[in-house]
Enzyme design. Structure first.
Site, PDB file in Angstrom:
ATOM      1  N   ASP A   2       0.815  -1.207   0.000  1.00  0.00           N
ATOM      2  CA  ASP A   2       0.000   0.000   0.000  1.00  0.00           C
ATOM      3  C   ASP A   2       0.856   1.267   0.000  1.00  0.00           C
ATOM      4  O   ASP A   2       1.917   1.304   0.625  1.00  0.00           O
ATOM      5  CB  ASP A   2      -0.916  -0.010   1.234  1.00  0.00           C
ATOM      6  CG  ASP A   2      -2.095   0.936   1.074  1.00  0.00           C
ATOM      7  OD1 ASP A   2      -2.327   1.409  -0.053  1.00  0.00           O
ATOM      8  OD2 ASP A   2      -2.767   1.202   2.080  1.00  0.00           O
ATOM      9  N   GLY A   3       0.368   2.275  -0.686  1.00  0.00           N
ATOM     10  CA  GLY A   3       1.023   3.585  -0.654  1.00  0.00           C
ATOM     11  C   GLY A   3       1.548   4.055  -2.009  1.00  0.00           C
ATOM     12  O   GLY A   3       2.171   5.124  -2.084  1.00  0.00           O
ATOM     13  N   GLY A   5      -0.123   5.234  -4.606  1.00  0.00           N
ATOM     14  CA  GLY A   5      -0.800   6.458  -5.027  1.00  0.00           C
ATOM     15  C   GLY A   5      -0.219   7.672  -4.319  1.00  0.00           C
ATOM     16  O   GLY A   5       0.066   8.703  -4.948  1.00  0.00           O
ATOM     17  N   HIS A  19       2.285   3.021  -9.223  1.00  0.00           N
ATOM     18  CA  HIS A  19       2.153   1.560  -9.382  1.00  0.00           C
ATOM     19  C   HIS A  19       3.369   0.973 -10.105  1.00  0.00           C
ATOM     20  O   HIS A  19       3.806  -0.131  -9.812  1.00  0.00           O
ATOM     21  CB  HIS A  19       0.857   1.215 -10.120  1.00  0.00           C
ATOM     22  CG  HIS A  19      -0.371   1.618  -9.363  1.00  0.00           C
ATOM     23  ND1 HIS A  19      -0.543   1.307  -8.031  1.00  0.00           N
ATOM     24  CD2 HIS A  19      -1.467   2.328  -9.724  1.00  0.00           C
ATOM     25  CE1 HIS A  19      -1.699   1.813  -7.611  1.00  0.00           C
ATOM     26  NE2 HIS A  19      -2.277   2.439  -8.619  1.00  0.00           N
ATOM     27  N   GLU A  49     -12.095  -5.533  -4.355  1.00  0.00           N
ATOM     28  CA  GLU A  49     -12.615  -4.170  -4.180  1.00  0.00           C
ATOM     29  C   GLU A  49     -11.920  -3.173  -5.111  1.00  0.00           C
ATOM     30  O   GLU A  49     -12.520  -2.179  -5.518  1.00  0.00           O
ATOM     31  CB  GLU A  49     -12.442  -3.709  -2.718  1.00  0.00           C
ATOM     32  CG  GLU A  49     -13.325  -4.446  -1.715  1.00  0.00           C
ATOM     33  CD  GLU A  49     -12.921  -5.895  -1.455  1.00  0.00           C
ATOM     34  OE1 GLU A  49     -11.711  -6.221  -1.555  1.00  0.00           O
ATOM     35  OE2 GLU A  49     -13.816  -6.711  -1.171  1.00  0.00           O
ATOM     36  N   LEU A 113      11.588 -20.644  -3.581  1.00  0.00           N
ATOM     37  CA  LEU A 113      10.552 -19.762  -3.040  1.00  0.00           C
ATOM     38  C   LEU A 113       9.218 -19.967  -3.766  1.00  0.00           C
ATOM     39  O   LEU A 113       9.182 -20.087  -4.988  1.00  0.00           O
ATOM     40  CB  LEU A 113      10.997 -18.296  -3.234  1.00  0.00           C
ATOM     41  CG  LEU A 113       9.967 -17.204  -2.939  1.00  0.00           C
ATOM     42  CD1 LEU A 113       9.753 -17.043  -1.442  1.00  0.00           C
ATOM     43  CD2 LEU A 113      10.397 -15.872  -3.552  1.00  0.00           C
ATOM     44  N   ARG A 170      -5.196  -1.738   9.010  1.00  0.00           N
ATOM     45  CA  ARG A 170      -6.333  -2.638   8.799  1.00  0.00           C
ATOM     46  C   ARG A 170      -5.884  -3.740   7.854  1.00  0.00           C
ATOM     47  O   ARG A 170      -4.839  -3.635   7.211  1.00  0.00           O
ATOM     48  CB  ARG A 170      -7.534  -1.872   8.237  1.00  0.00           C
ATOM     49  CG  ARG A 170      -7.222  -1.009   7.028  1.00  0.00           C
ATOM     50  CD  ARG A 170      -8.492  -0.360   6.468  1.00  0.00           C
ATOM     51  NE  ARG A 170      -8.165   0.556   5.395  1.00  0.00           N
ATOM     52  CZ  ARG A 170      -8.080   1.884   5.525  1.00  0.00           C
ATOM     53  NH1 ARG A 170      -8.297   2.457   6.692  1.00  0.00           N
ATOM     54  NH2 ARG A 170      -7.783   2.647   4.486  1.00  0.00           N
ATOM     55  N   ILE A 171      -6.727  -4.799   7.767  1.00  0.00           N
ATOM     56  CA  ILE A 171      -6.278  -5.933   6.950  1.00  0.00           C
ATOM     57  C   ILE A 171      -6.951  -5.977   5.581  1.00  0.00           C
ATOM     58  O   ILE A 171      -6.531  -6.728   4.708  1.00  0.00           O
ATOM     59  CB  ILE A 171      -6.397  -7.285   7.696  1.00  0.00           C
ATOM     60  CG1 ILE A 171      -7.823  -7.550   8.146  1.00  0.00           C
ATOM     61  CG2 ILE A 171      -5.444  -7.310   8.855  1.00  0.00           C
ATOM     62  CD1 ILE A 171      -8.014  -8.916   8.769  1.00  0.00           C
ATOM     63  N   SER A 172      -7.994  -5.169   5.388  1.00  0.00           N
ATOM     64  CA  SER A 172      -8.594  -5.011   4.061  1.00  0.00           C
ATOM     65  C   SER A 172      -8.828  -6.331   3.325  1.00  0.00           C
ATOM     66  O   SER A 172      -8.464  -6.462   2.150  1.00  0.00           O
ATOM     67  CB  SER A 172      -7.746  -4.067   3.210  1.00  0.00           C
ATOM     68  OG  SER A 172      -7.644  -2.804   3.830  1.00  0.00           O
ATOM     69  N   GLU A 183       1.415 -12.825  12.721  1.00  0.00           N
ATOM     70  CA  GLU A 183       1.885 -11.615  13.376  1.00  0.00           C
ATOM     71  C   GLU A 183       1.744 -10.477  12.371  1.00  0.00           C
ATOM     72  O   GLU A 183       2.149 -10.610  11.213  1.00  0.00           O
ATOM     73  CB  GLU A 183       3.365 -11.764  13.767  1.00  0.00           C
ATOM     74  CG  GLU A 183       3.629 -12.822  14.815  1.00  0.00           C
ATOM     75  CD  GLU A 183       3.016 -12.485  16.173  1.00  0.00           C
ATOM     76  OE1 GLU A 183       2.954 -11.283  16.500  1.00  0.00           O
ATOM     77  OE2 GLU A 183       2.602 -13.416  16.885  1.00  0.00           O
TER      78      GLU A 183
HETATM   79  C1  IPE Z   1      -1.495   0.070  -3.388  1.00  0.00           C
HETATM   80  O1  IPE Z   1      -1.331   1.433  -3.506  1.00  0.00           O
HETATM   81  C2  IPE Z   1      -1.657  -0.603  -4.709  1.00  0.00           C
HETATM   82  C3  IPE Z   1      -2.989  -1.214  -4.952  1.00  0.00           C
HETATM   83  C4  IPE Z   1      -4.014  -1.172  -4.140  1.00  0.00           C
HETATM   84  C5  IPE Z   1      -3.144  -1.895  -6.223  1.00  0.00           C
HETATM   85  P1  IPE Z   1      -2.570   2.411  -3.459  1.00  0.00           P
HETATM   86  O2  IPE Z   1      -3.015   2.642  -4.868  1.00  0.00           O
HETATM   87  O3  IPE Z   1      -3.624   1.922  -2.532  1.00  0.00           O
HETATM   88  O4  IPE Z   1      -1.890   3.730  -2.905  1.00  0.00           O
HETATM   89  P2  IPE Z   1      -2.483   4.811  -1.924  1.00  0.00           P
HETATM   90  O5  IPE Z   1      -3.092   4.101  -0.746  1.00  0.00           O
HETATM   91  O6  IPE Z   1      -3.496   5.578  -2.704  1.00  0.00           O
HETATM   92  O7  IPE Z   1      -1.307   5.636  -1.562  1.00  0.00           O
HETATM   93 MG    MG Z   2      -4.159   2.328  -0.584  1.00  0.00          MG
END
Ligand code: IPE
Ligand code: MG
Length: 215
Positions: A2-3, A5, A19, A49, A113, A170-172, A183
């Site tokens: 995540d992150g 964007g 991405h 989602e 792996l 959160r675990i989404s 963990e």
């Molecule tokens: C995670 O980054 C990538 C995917 C969900 C595919 P985000 O796109 O959720 O990035 P933010 O949360 O907006 O920063």
């Molecule tokens: Mg996100």
């Protein structure tokens, strides 16, 4: 993972650039896990989602993932990496489904792996389809092991450590059944910035946790 964007926004770049950067972190993380002797790495690439995001972003993410999965097959082969795609393939067209299956098939006898890519994945959806499959198979006296056998992760161990980047706690809908005793590790680091040192830090913290499994 995540992150992406937010990483792009901070640089005044389009989300897809985030991405793209995230996919580079992904490639490096696979490599690091392989070298560190981790048995199974599961990455949450795209959730059920996420299909609700705007068309352009969805297209961009899927293009990157497909390109990765197809382009890196020879490299994964060289590294003896096995591939499993976890997710609801009914969202994809016939051609994409076939290409993904073909990549999995080519790598299925590898013994290094195991790389699992959760793609079009949702934990509740996974459990729902498992319930339907269990009913269709006429299973009686369904125990926990039976449920596990009908999940996308059949035959794989439950995760020991779940890392979420990007600051959300959160675990989404990720590996709901499988993570019962995992963990959790949360970090504010945005996924494109999550490097090998960050990974090692997470693993080190995991090593200090006391796991009692409720006992
Ligand atoms: C995670 O980054 C990538 C995917 C969900 C595919 P985000 O796109 O959720 O990035 P933010 O949360 O907006 O920063
Ligand atoms: Mg996100």
């Amino acid at each position: 993972m995540d992150g992406n964007g937010r990483w792009a926004s901070k640089r005044a770049l389009p989300r897809t650039a985030g991405h793209k950067a995230g996919s580079e972190t992904f490639v490096k993380t696979v490599d690091a896990c392989d070298r560190l002797g981790i048995e199974v790495l599961t990455v949450y690439a795209f959730s059920t989602e996420n299909w609700q995001r705007d068309k352009e972003e969805v297209g961009g993410i899927l293009k990157i993932m497909h390109a990765y999965i197809i382009k890196y097959v020879p490299e994964l082969m060289k590294k003896n990496i096995r591939l499993r795609i976890l997710g609801d393939m009914s969202y994809f067209d016939e051609e994409s489904r076939k290409a993904l299956e073909e990549s999995e098939r080519k790598l299925q006898n590898n013994t290094g792996l195991t790389l699992c890519v959760a793609l079009s994945y949702g934990g509740r959806n996974e459990i729902r389809q498992a319930v339907n499959a269990i009913i269709a198979a006429g299973e009686k006296d369904v125990d926990e092991e039976t449920v596990s056998r009908y999940l996308y992760t059949a035959g794989l161990p439950d995760p020991d450590l779940v890392i979420r980047t990007g600051g959300e706690k959160r675990i989404s809908n990720f590996l709901l059944w499988q993570s019962a005793y995992a963990e959790y590790y949360f970090t504010d680091t945005l996924w494109p910035d999550f490097d090998e040192d960050c990974l090692k830090e997470a693993i080190a913290e995991f090593g200090n946790r006391k796991r009692r499994y409720g006992k």
